[in-house]
Design a protein around this motif. Structure first.
Motif, PDB file in Angstrom:
ATOM      1  N   LEU A  25       0.834  -1.192   0.000  1.00 45.83           N
ATOM      2  CA  LEU A  25       0.000   0.000   0.000  1.00 45.83           C
ATOM      3  C   LEU A  25       0.875   1.252   0.000  1.00 45.83           C
ATOM      4  N   VAL A  26       0.412   2.259  -0.709  1.00 50.14           N
ATOM      5  CA  VAL A  26       1.110   3.544  -0.724  1.00 50.14           C
ATOM      6  C   VAL A  26       0.081   4.649  -0.562  1.00 50.14           C
ATOM      7  N   GLU A  27       0.281   5.471   0.450  1.00 51.83           N
ATOM      8  CA  GLU A  27      -0.590   6.616   0.667  1.00 51.83           C
ATOM      9  C   GLU A  27      -0.042   7.837  -0.055  1.00 51.83           C
ATOM     10  N   SER A  28      -0.939   8.682  -0.513  1.00 51.25           N
ATOM     11  CA  SER A  28      -0.528   9.926  -1.170  1.00 51.25           C
ATOM     12  C   SER A  28      -1.609  10.976  -0.986  1.00 51.25           C
ATOM     13  N   GLY A  29      -1.280  12.207  -1.327  1.00 53.27           N
ATOM     14  CA  GLY A  29      -2.262  13.281  -1.297  1.00 53.27           C
ATOM     15  C   GLY A  29      -2.130  14.241  -0.126  1.00 53.27           C
ATOM     16  N   GLY A  30      -1.184  13.971   0.778  1.00 61.49           N
ATOM     17  CA  GLY A  30      -1.001  14.855   1.902  1.00 61.49           C
ATOM     18  C   GLY A  30      -0.382  16.182   1.488  1.00 61.49           C
ATOM     19  N   GLY A  31      -0.281  17.085   2.443  1.00 62.92           N
ATOM     20  CA  GLY A  31       0.320  18.372   2.164  1.00 62.92           C
ATOM     21  C   GLY A  31       0.113  19.349   3.301  1.00 62.92           C
ATOM     22  N   LEU A  32       0.515  20.578   3.050  1.00 60.75           N
ATOM     23  CA  LEU A  32       0.358  21.667   4.011  1.00 60.75           C
ATOM     24  C   LEU A  32      -0.806  22.529   3.552  1.00 60.75           C
ATOM     25  N   VAL A  33      -1.822  22.655   4.400  1.00 60.31           N
ATOM     26  CA  VAL A  33      -3.009  23.442   4.054  1.00 60.31           C
ATOM     27  C   VAL A  33      -3.392  24.334   5.227  1.00 60.31           C
ATOM     28  N   GLN A  34      -4.241  25.306   4.942  1.00 61.95           N
ATOM     29  CA  GLN A  34      -4.758  26.161   5.989  1.00 61.95           C
ATOM     30  C   GLN A  34      -6.054  25.593   6.553  1.00 61.95           C
ATOM     31  N   ALA A  35      -6.364  25.993   7.757  1.00 65.33           N
ATOM     32  CA  ALA A  35      -7.603  25.545   8.397  1.00 65.33           C
ATOM     33  C   ALA A  35      -8.799  25.867   7.506  1.00 65.33           C
ATOM     34  N   SER A  90      -9.625  21.532   2.206  1.00 63.84           N
ATOM     35  CA  SER A  90      -9.945  20.121   1.972  1.00 63.84           C
ATOM     36  C   SER A  90      -8.762  19.423   1.326  1.00 63.84           C
ATOM     37  N   LEU A  91      -8.658  18.142   1.565  1.00 64.61           N
ATOM     38  CA  LEU A  91      -7.670  17.281   0.929  1.00 64.61           C
ATOM     39  C   LEU A  91      -8.303  15.935   0.653  1.00 64.61           C
ATOM     40  N   THR A  92      -7.831  15.286  -0.396  1.00 67.86           N
ATOM     41  CA  THR A  92      -8.228  13.908  -0.659  1.00 67.86           C
ATOM     42  C   THR A  92      -6.989  13.039  -0.647  1.00 67.86           C
ATOM     43  N   ASP A 132     -12.038   3.349  -5.148  1.00 67.37           N
ATOM     44  CA  ASP A 132     -11.837   3.631  -6.562  1.00 67.37           C
ATOM     45  C   ASP A 132     -11.249   2.355  -7.156  1.00 67.37           C
ATOM     46  N   ASN A 133     -12.130   1.455  -7.565  1.00 68.84           N
ATOM     47  CA  ASN A 133     -11.670   0.145  -8.029  1.00 68.84           C
ATOM     48  C   ASN A 133     -10.821   0.245  -9.295  1.00 68.84           C
ATOM     49  N   ALA A 134     -11.071   1.254 -10.102  1.00 71.91           N
ATOM     50  CA  ALA A 134     -10.302   1.415 -11.325  1.00 71.91           C
ATOM     51  C   ALA A 134      -8.825   1.671 -11.032  1.00 71.91           C
ATOM     52  N   LYS A 135      -8.558   2.245  -9.859  1.00 66.91           N
ATOM     53  CA  LYS A 135      -7.182   2.563  -9.476  1.00 66.91           C
ATOM     54  C   LYS A 135      -6.684   1.700  -8.325  1.00 66.91           C
ATOM     55  N   ASN A 136      -7.442   0.656  -7.988  1.00 65.20           N
ATOM     56  CA  ASN A 136      -7.068  -0.199  -6.844  1.00 65.20           C
ATOM     57  C   ASN A 136      -6.810   0.656  -5.600  1.00 65.20           C
ATOM     58  N   ALA A 137      -7.663   1.637  -5.359  1.00 66.02           N
ATOM     59  CA  ALA A 137      -7.401   2.600  -4.294  1.00 66.02           C
ATOM     60  C   ALA A 137      -8.620   2.797  -3.400  1.00 66.02           C
ATOM     61  N   VAL A 138      -8.330   3.261  -2.215  1.00 67.32           N
ATOM     62  CA  VAL A 138      -9.360   3.711  -1.283  1.00 67.32           C
ATOM     63  C   VAL A 138      -9.020   5.146  -0.911  1.00 67.32           C
ATOM     64  N   ASN A 139      -9.958   6.033  -1.135  1.00 75.38           N
ATOM     65  CA  ASN A 139      -9.721   7.453  -0.916  1.00 75.38           C
ATOM     66  C   ASN A 139     -10.349   7.930   0.378  1.00 75.38           C
ATOM     67  N   LEU A 140      -9.770   8.989   0.917  1.00 79.75           N
ATOM     68  CA  LEU A 140     -10.323   9.630   2.106  1.00 79.75           C
ATOM     69  C   LEU A 140     -10.452  11.119   1.797  1.00 79.75           C
ATOM     70  N   GLN A 141     -11.672  11.544   1.586  1.00 83.32           N
ATOM     71  CA  GLN A 141     -11.955  12.959   1.343  1.00 83.32           C
ATOM     72  C   GLN A 141     -12.096  13.642   2.693  1.00 83.32           C
ATOM     73  N   GLY A 155       0.971   1.174   4.681  1.00 79.29           N
ATOM     74  CA  GLY A 155       1.813   1.951   3.797  1.00 79.29           C
ATOM     75  C   GLY A 155       2.763   2.819   4.604  1.00 79.29           C
ATOM     76  N   PRO A 156       3.657   3.569   3.933  1.00 75.45           N
ATOM     77  CA  PRO A 156       4.633   4.411   4.627  1.00 75.45           C
ATOM     78  C   PRO A 156       4.029   5.683   5.209  1.00 75.45           C
ATOM     79  N   GLY A 157       2.792   6.012   4.806  1.00 76.55           N
ATOM     80  CA  GLY A 157       2.126   7.188   5.349  1.00 76.55           C
ATOM     81  C   GLY A 157       2.303   8.424   4.488  1.00 76.55           C
ATOM     82  N   THR A 158       1.398   9.376   4.680  1.00 81.05           N
ATOM     83  CA  THR A 158       1.497  10.671   4.007  1.00 81.05           C
ATOM     84  C   THR A 158       1.212  11.751   5.047  1.00 81.05           C
ATOM     85  N   GLN A 159       2.018  12.799   5.025  1.00 82.93           N
ATOM     86  CA  GLN A 159       1.931  13.840   6.055  1.00 82.93           C
ATOM     87  C   GLN A 159       0.881  14.887   5.687  1.00 82.93           C
TER      88      GLN A 159
END
Length: 121
Positions: free
Chosen positions: A4-14, A17-19, A72-81, A112-116
């Motif tokens: 498993l590999v997580e992605s989509g993290g980042g630095l955002v303001q209060a 939204s992130l997915t 998201d079965n097309a991408k073998n992924a599970v998303n978190l909105q 997975g290794p995680g995403t910050q």
């Protein structure tokens, strides 16, 4: 075994939204549960949400009105909105696989290794 590999993290303001995406190296059986957890520095890994098949979901009370988990079965992924992020949502986000929906991380494997995610005021 699946990686498993997580992605989509980042630095955002209060309030932003992130997915996040949890992508598997091969299709993840819909009979298995995929869970998302968050770990802040010096704290235990905290359950956020999990999904099994395409419609069985479970959320922690703290996020159930702001976070949505989906496959998201097309991408073998599970998303978190994640909506309306707050500074207390800061941490490293991990996904794992379990035989059924569980809230304790020790029931999950193949992390997975995680995403910050960092949320600033």
């Amino acid at each position: 075994q699946v990686q498993l590999v997580e992605s989509g993290g980042g630095l955002v303001q209060a309030g932003a939204s992130l997915t996040l995406s949890c992508a598997g190296s091969r299709p993840i059986s819909s009979g298995l549960a995929v869970g998302w957890f968050r770990q802040a520095p010096g704290k235990e890994r905290q359950f956020l949400a999990a999904i099994r098949s395409t419609e069985t979901t479970y959320y922690a009370d703290a996020v159930k009105d702001r976070f949505t988990i989906s496959r998201d079965n097309a991408k073998n992924a599970v998303n978190l909105q994640m909506n309306n992020l707050q500074p207390e949502d800061t941490g490293t986000y991990y996904c794992g696989i379990a035989s059924t929906i569980q809230i304790r991380p020790n029931f999950y494997d193949w992390w997975g290794p995680g995403t910050q995610v960092t949320v600033s005021l």
